[in-house]
Design a protein around this motif. Structure first.
Motif: not given
Length: 450
Positions: A244-252, A260-263, A399-400, A405-406
C-alpha cells in the motif's frame, strides 16, 4: 434582479457524530467483548452478518444505475471501450505485481519453516467445501461466466461482473437511442439518488455491524489461536503495508496525488472493512467519494466494480505467500520451475473465485489443486486464522481499487494532479453538509426564476 447564491456551508460535526470515530469505538468494544466474554461475543455474529447483507442487497442496483446513467450520458462511446481497456491493463499489471511480491516475501521470510507438519495428520474434510467451490476453470470458461443465464439471474445471484456486463450493454443502447431514452435515463437518475440515500441510511448502522463482526471474530477464534501461526500473520500484514505505502504510494505519486491523503479521505471505508472483513461493505460509499473527487460517474461505475474481480491486490499477495507457507510447513520443497508454475496458475485463479464467499481462500485452494506438488490438506493449517488474514486482504483490495480508479481517471484527463491534491486536502478532515448545499442551490434557482 439577480440574487447571488449563498456559498456552500462547511459544517464541522461533533467528534462523537463522526462515522470513523463511531466505527473505531465499536471495533474496540467488539475486541473487548470477544476477549472477556467470548460466548456472548459469538452471539453478536448476526449483527455483522446483517449489516453486510444490507449493503450486499443494494450493491448490484447501485452498480446498475451508476453504469447505465453514466454511459448513457456520454457523448463519446469510444471512451467506454478505452476506459475499459486501460482499466484492465492497469489491473493486470498491478495484481500480477502483487502476486510476485507475495512470492518474494514468502521466499525471504519463510513463515512456515520449522512447523514440520505431516499432511496425513491434517483434517482434509475441513477444506473439502472450499475445494468444491474452487473448481479449476480455463480462460474460456471464465469469459463465458461473464454472460448471465438471464438478466434477472445476474441480479438474483449478486454476480458483480455479470451486472456490469448487462449495465454496459443497456447504457450503450440508451446512448444510441439519444432523445427517445431521456425519460428512462431521468427515471434511473432519480432511482440512483434514492438508492444512495438508502446506502447513507445503512451506513448509520456501520458501527453496529463492525461491533458484531469484530466481537464474533475475537470471541470465536481468540487471540491465543494466533500464536503458532503468528509469523505468517505478521509477514502478511507487513507485506500488505509495503504494497500500500510503497507500491500504491509510487503509483499515486506518478498519478499526481499523495497516498496518505487518499487514505485519510477514505478513513471511514478503511475502518468499515477492518470491522467487517468485507471489501464489498465499503463499495457504495467508495464509489460516491470517488465521484466527489472528480471522477466521472461512468468511469467510477465501470472501474470500481470490475476491479473487485480483476484487481484483487490483497488476495493476490495472499495466494502466493500462503501457498509457500503451506509448502514450507509441510516440508515440501519447491523448485524454481514449480514456483513459476504456481505464479502462472495464480494469475488466473486469483480472478476465477471472485464473487464466492471467502474468495481469497477459495482461490488459494484452487491454485493448490492445479499445482499438485503442494498438499491441499495443508490449507487446514490456515483455515483457523483465515478470518484475521481476510481482513487485510479485503482492505488492500478496496484501497487498490480506489487508487486504480483515480489513475484511470487521470489517464482520461478527467482529473488533474494539483486539483486532486487540493480536493483531498480540503476534504480529509471535515464533512460537507451536502443537504444544506443542495438546499441552498435549489433556493437560489428558485429566486432566479422569481
Amino acid at each position: 434582479m439577480r440574487t447571488e447564491i449563498a456559498p456552500a456551508v462547511e459544517v464541522r460535526t461533533p467528534f462523537y457524530q463522526s462515522l470513523s470515530i463511531q466505527v473505531t469505538v465499536a471495533i474496540l468494544l467488539g475486541v473487548a467483548l470477544g476477549r472477556f466474554a467470548p460466548q456472548t461475543a459469538i452471539a453478536m455474529k448476526p449483527l455483522g452478518d446483517g449489516f453486510i447483507k444490507l449493503i450486499a442487497m443494494v450493491i448490484t442496483v447501485v452498480i446498475f444505475c451508476t453504469v447505465v446513467t453514466g454511459i448513457a450520458g456520454m457523448q463519446d462511446m469510444k471512451k467506454v471501450g478505452r476506459v475499459g481497456g486501460k482499466a484492465l491493463l492497469y489491473f493486470e499489471i498491478v495484481s500480477t505485481l502483487a502476486l510476485f511480491i507475495g512470492l518474494v516475501a514468502g521466499n525471504l521470510v519463510h513463515p512456515g519453516r520449522g512447523l514440520n507438519v505431516n499432511p496425513a495428520t491434517l483434517d482434509v474434510k475441513a477444506v473439502a467445501e472450499y475445494a468444491g467451490a474452487a473448481k479449476a476453470q480455463n480462460t474460456t470458461q471464465f469469459l463465458l461466466h461473464i454472460i448471465p443465464n438471464t438478466m434477472v439471474d445476474a441480479f438474483a445471484r449478486g454476480d458483480i461482473l455479470q451486472v456490469v456486463f448487462i449495465s454496459v450493454l443497456l447504457g450503450i443502447a440508451l446512448a444510441m437511442m439519444r432523445g427517445r431514452a431521456e425519460p428512462l435515463i431521468r427515471l434511473l437518475e432519480v432511482l440512483t439518488g434514492a438508492i444512495f440515500t438508502i446506502v447513507n441510511l445503512f451506513m448509520r448502522l456501520a458501527p453496529i455491524g463492525a461491533f458484531g463482526a469484530m466481537a464474533f471474530t475475537v470471541g470465536r477464534y481468540g487471540v491465543t489461536s494466533l500464536g503458532p501461526l503468528l509469523k505468517l500473520i505478521v509477514t502478511f500484514y507487513l507485506t500488505c503495508a509495503f504494497f500500500v505505502f510503497i507500491i500504491l504510494g509510487a503509483v499515486s505519486w506518478l498519478a499526481g496525488f499523495n497516498i496518505l491523503r487518499f487514505l485519510r479521505y477514505i478513513k471511514e471505508e478503511i475502518l468499515l472493512v477492518l470491522g467487517t472483513s468485507s471489501s464489498e461493505s465499503a463499495l457504495p460509499s467508495l464509489m460516491e467519494k470517488l465521484e466527489n473527487l472528480g471522477c466521472s460517474k461512468a468511469l467510477v461505475g465501470l472501474v470500481v466494480p470490475t476491479g473487485y474481480t480483476f484487481n484483487t491486490d490483497g488476495s493476490s499477495l495472499y495466494i502466493t505467500m500462503a501457498a509457500l507457507f503451506v509448502a514450507q510447513a509441510t516440508n515440501t520443497h519447491l523448485t524454481f520451475a514449480q514456483q513459476l508454475s504456481l505464479f502462472a496458475v495464480a494469475i488466473l485463479t486469483s480472478k476465477g473465485a471472485s464473487g464466492v464467499q471467502g474468495a481469497g481462500f477459495v482461490a488459494l485452494v484452487g491454485t493448490l489443486i492445479v499445482v499438485p506438488a503442494i498438499p491441499v490438506a495443508g490449507m487446514a493449517l490456515i483455515l483457523g486464522i483465515d478470518r484475521f488474514l481476510s481482513t487485510f486482504r479485503a482492505l488492500v483490495n478496496m484501497i487498490g481499487n480506489g487508487v486504480g480508479t483515480i489513475v484511470v481517471a487521470s489517464w482520461e484527463n478527467e482529473i488533474e494532479g494539483s486539483v486532486l491534491t487540493h480536493a483531498l486536502a480540503t476534504r480529509e478532515n471535515r464533512t460537507i453538509d451536502r443537504q444544506i448545499m443542495d438546499q441552498q442551490i435549489a433556493e437560489g434557482e428558485e429566486r432566479e426564476r422569481i
